[in-house]
Write a protein that holds these residues in place. Sequence first.
Motif, PDB file in Angstrom:
ATOM      1  N   ALA A  42      -2.438   1.937 -14.866  1.00  0.00           N
ATOM      2  CA  ALA A  42      -1.675   2.071 -13.344  1.00  0.00           C
ATOM      3  C   ALA A  42      -1.960   0.784 -12.471  1.00  0.00           C
ATOM      4  O   ALA A  42      -1.070   0.162 -11.925  1.00  0.00           O
ATOM      5  CB  ALA A  42      -2.331   3.303 -12.724  1.00  0.00           C
ATOM      6  N   GLN A  43      -3.417   0.554 -12.475  1.00  0.00           N
ATOM      7  CA  GLN A  43      -3.692  -0.705 -11.692  1.00  0.00           C
ATOM      8  C   GLN A  43      -2.879  -2.093 -12.120  1.00  0.00           C
ATOM      9  O   GLN A  43      -2.406  -2.861 -11.497  1.00  0.00           O
ATOM     10  CB  GLN A  43      -4.879  -0.969 -11.651  1.00  0.00           C
ATOM     11  N   GLU A  44      -3.047  -2.091 -13.602  1.00  0.00           N
ATOM     12  CA  GLU A  44      -2.249  -3.397 -14.054  1.00  0.00           C
ATOM     13  C   GLU A  44      -0.734  -3.446 -13.625  1.00  0.00           C
ATOM     14  O   GLU A  44      -0.252  -4.352 -13.276  1.00  0.00           O
ATOM     15  CB  GLU A  44      -2.380  -3.488 -15.738  1.00  0.00           C
ATOM     16  N   ALA A  45      -0.184  -2.295 -13.762  1.00  0.00           N
ATOM     17  CA  ALA A  45       1.476  -2.270 -13.649  1.00  0.00           C
ATOM     18  C   ALA A  45       1.738  -2.493 -12.122  1.00  0.00           C
ATOM     19  O   ALA A  45       2.423  -3.276 -11.809  1.00  0.00           O
ATOM     20  CB  ALA A  45       1.681  -0.778 -13.755  1.00  0.00           C
ATOM     21  N   LEU A  46       0.655  -2.205 -11.172  1.00  0.00           N
ATOM     22  CA  LEU A  46       0.874  -2.250  -9.854  1.00  0.00           C
ATOM     23  C   LEU A  46       0.405  -3.787  -9.279  1.00  0.00           C
ATOM     24  O   LEU A  46       0.934  -4.587  -8.519  1.00  0.00           O
ATOM     25  CB  LEU A  46       0.004  -1.323  -8.913  1.00  0.00           C
ATOM     26  N   LEU A  47      -0.507  -4.405 -10.161  1.00  0.00           N
ATOM     27  CA  LEU A  47      -0.710  -5.928  -9.906  1.00  0.00           C
ATOM     28  C   LEU A  47       0.543  -6.510 -10.335  1.00  0.00           C
ATOM     29  O   LEU A  47       0.675  -7.782  -9.963  1.00  0.00           O
ATOM     30  CB  LEU A  47      -2.049  -6.140 -10.656  1.00  0.00           C
ATOM     31  N   ARG A  48       1.137  -6.210 -11.358  1.00  0.00           N
ATOM     32  CA  ARG A  48       2.256  -7.028 -11.835  1.00  0.00           C
ATOM     33  C   ARG A  48       3.358  -6.934 -10.925  1.00  0.00           C
ATOM     34  O   ARG A  48       4.287  -7.940 -10.710  1.00  0.00           O
ATOM     35  CB  ARG A  48       2.593  -6.481 -13.384  1.00  0.00           C
ATOM     36  N   LEU A  49       3.543  -5.824 -10.291  1.00  0.00           N
ATOM     37  CA  LEU A  49       4.571  -5.814  -9.101  1.00  0.00           C
ATOM     38  C   LEU A  49       4.036  -6.617  -8.128  1.00  0.00           C
ATOM     39  O   LEU A  49       5.202  -7.430  -7.574  1.00  0.00           O
ATOM     40  CB  LEU A  49       4.430  -4.439  -8.498  1.00  0.00           C
ATOM     41  N   TRP A  50       2.917  -6.900  -7.591  1.00  0.00           N
ATOM     42  CA  TRP A  50       2.492  -7.798  -6.731  1.00  0.00           C
ATOM     43  C   TRP A  50       2.675  -8.975  -7.135  1.00  0.00           C
ATOM     44  O   TRP A  50       3.195  -9.880  -6.283  1.00  0.00           O
ATOM     45  CB  TRP A  50       0.930  -7.335  -6.350  1.00  0.00           C
ATOM     46  N   ALA A  51       2.567  -9.606  -8.111  1.00  0.00           N
ATOM     47  CA  ALA A  51       2.704 -10.818  -8.768  1.00  0.00           C
ATOM     48  C   ALA A  51       3.878 -11.222  -8.785  1.00  0.00           C
ATOM     49  O   ALA A  51       4.250 -12.434  -8.738  1.00  0.00           O
ATOM     50  CB  ALA A  51       1.904 -10.802  -9.950  1.00  0.00           C
ATOM     51  N   THR A  52       5.006 -10.234  -9.235  1.00  0.00           N
ATOM     52  CA  THR A  52       6.008 -10.858  -9.751  1.00  0.00           C
ATOM     53  C   THR A  52       7.426 -10.316  -8.452  1.00  0.00           C
ATOM     54  O   THR A  52       8.562 -10.535  -8.898  1.00  0.00           O
ATOM     55  CB  THR A  52       6.799 -10.185 -11.075  1.00  0.00           C
ATOM     56  N   SER A 103       0.753  -1.052  -0.121  1.00  0.00           N
ATOM     57  CA  SER A 103      -0.013   0.119   0.018  1.00  0.00           C
ATOM     58  C   SER A 103       0.850   1.123   0.013  1.00  0.00           C
ATOM     59  O   SER A 103       0.545   2.243  -0.502  1.00  0.00           O
ATOM     60  CB  SER A 103      -0.930  -0.012   1.008  1.00  0.00           C
ATOM     61  N   ARG A 104       2.191   1.188   0.867  1.00  0.00           N
ATOM     62  CA  ARG A 104       2.974   2.367   0.477  1.00  0.00           C
ATOM     63  C   ARG A 104       3.276   2.690  -0.789  1.00  0.00           C
ATOM     64  O   ARG A 104       3.543   3.867  -1.224  1.00  0.00           O
ATOM     65  CB  ARG A 104       4.162   2.250   1.708  1.00  0.00           C
ATOM     66  N   VAL A 105       3.742   1.489  -1.544  1.00  0.00           N
ATOM     67  CA  VAL A 105       4.037   1.658  -2.951  1.00  0.00           C
ATOM     68  C   VAL A 105       3.225   2.143  -3.604  1.00  0.00           C
ATOM     69  O   VAL A 105       3.416   3.246  -4.630  1.00  0.00           O
ATOM     70  CB  VAL A 105       4.634   0.348  -3.395  1.00  0.00           C
ATOM     71  N   VAL A 106       1.873   1.862  -3.582  1.00  0.00           N
ATOM     72  CA  VAL A 106       0.757   2.015  -4.007  1.00  0.00           C
ATOM     73  C   VAL A 106       0.276   3.815  -3.981  1.00  0.00           C
ATOM     74  O   VAL A 106       0.394   4.630  -4.977  1.00  0.00           O
ATOM     75  CB  VAL A 106      -0.388   1.459  -3.923  1.00  0.00           C
ATOM     76  N   GLU A 107       0.460   4.173  -2.789  1.00  0.00           N
ATOM     77  CA  GLU A 107       0.716   5.365  -2.711  1.00  0.00           C
ATOM     78  C   GLU A 107       1.533   6.499  -3.155  1.00  0.00           C
ATOM     79  O   GLU A 107       1.253   7.687  -3.541  1.00  0.00           O
ATOM     80  CB  GLU A 107       0.432   5.582  -1.081  1.00  0.00           C
ATOM     81  N   ALA A 108       2.580   5.972  -3.036  1.00  0.00           N
ATOM     82  CA  ALA A 108       3.904   6.656  -3.627  1.00  0.00           C
ATOM     83  C   ALA A 108       3.704   6.727  -5.254  1.00  0.00           C
ATOM     84  O   ALA A 108       4.428   7.627  -5.770  1.00  0.00           O
ATOM     85  CB  ALA A 108       5.359   6.085  -3.103  1.00  0.00           C
ATOM     86  N   GLN A 109       3.517   5.609  -5.762  1.00  0.00           N
ATOM     87  CA  GLN A 109       3.524   5.652  -7.497  1.00  0.00           C
ATOM     88  C   GLN A 109       2.454   5.434  -8.130  1.00  0.00           C
ATOM     89  O   GLN A 109       2.382   5.864  -9.408  1.00  0.00           O
ATOM     90  CB  GLN A 109       4.250   4.317  -7.538  1.00  0.00           C
ATOM     91  N   ALA A 110       1.155   5.235  -7.568  1.00  0.00           N
ATOM     92  CA  ALA A 110       0.014   5.254  -8.524  1.00  0.00           C
ATOM     93  C   ALA A 110      -0.378   6.684  -9.180  1.00  0.00           C
ATOM     94  O   ALA A 110      -0.620   6.562 -10.392  1.00  0.00           O
ATOM     95  CB  ALA A 110      -1.283   5.058  -7.598  1.00  0.00           C
ATOM     96  N   GLY A 111       0.069   7.906  -8.433  1.00  0.00           N
ATOM     97  CA  GLY A 111      -0.285   9.109  -9.184  1.00  0.00           C
ATOM     98  C   GLY A 111       0.647   9.367 -10.232  1.00  0.00           C
ATOM     99  O   GLY A 111       0.205   9.586 -11.654  1.00  0.00           O
TER     100      GLY A 111
END
Length: 178
Positions: free
Chosen positions: A41-51, A13-21
Amino acid sequence: MARIAARDALAFSRVVEAQAGMLHRVAYRMIGDAAEAEDVAQEALLRLWATADRWRAGQAGIAAWLTRVAVNLCLDRLRRRRFASDAELPERADDAPGADQGIAAAQLRAAALAALGDLSERHRAAIVLTYYEELPNAEAAEVLDMKLKAFESLLLRARGAMRGCLAARGLIGLGDAA
């Protein structure tokens, strides 16, 4: 990254807050559609979570990696649009600026950035925070650990210095507004 690989939701969630915008801004500027930019943006963050478990130390930072993923996702979407468009052809000529205007604008932006590099660090910081990051003066003053009036004075001097740098590069007359 180790915490994200271990499925630590707080770290993610910290990475999401920092990078989503930033991811949304990049995607929106590339695609031109806010909803699609949100999807990218969501897909990029999901890829981070998955990999996250495959992350190796010494690679590009999280922000650089996420930006690269978002750009690649945008390119994929743009390629698909080109081949799968069911839109009607427009009946009127495109009134978007021509390539020559785009090139001139890009050259002007590059020259302005070069002039920005001629400024002192404090002046450059004031210009960047105010005009590129669009922070209100109060927030920019806080970032630079200054009082508001001191920041406004710095910004006034920075504008004058920028005007001088632009004039030295022949981009404006010395009396013109920057």
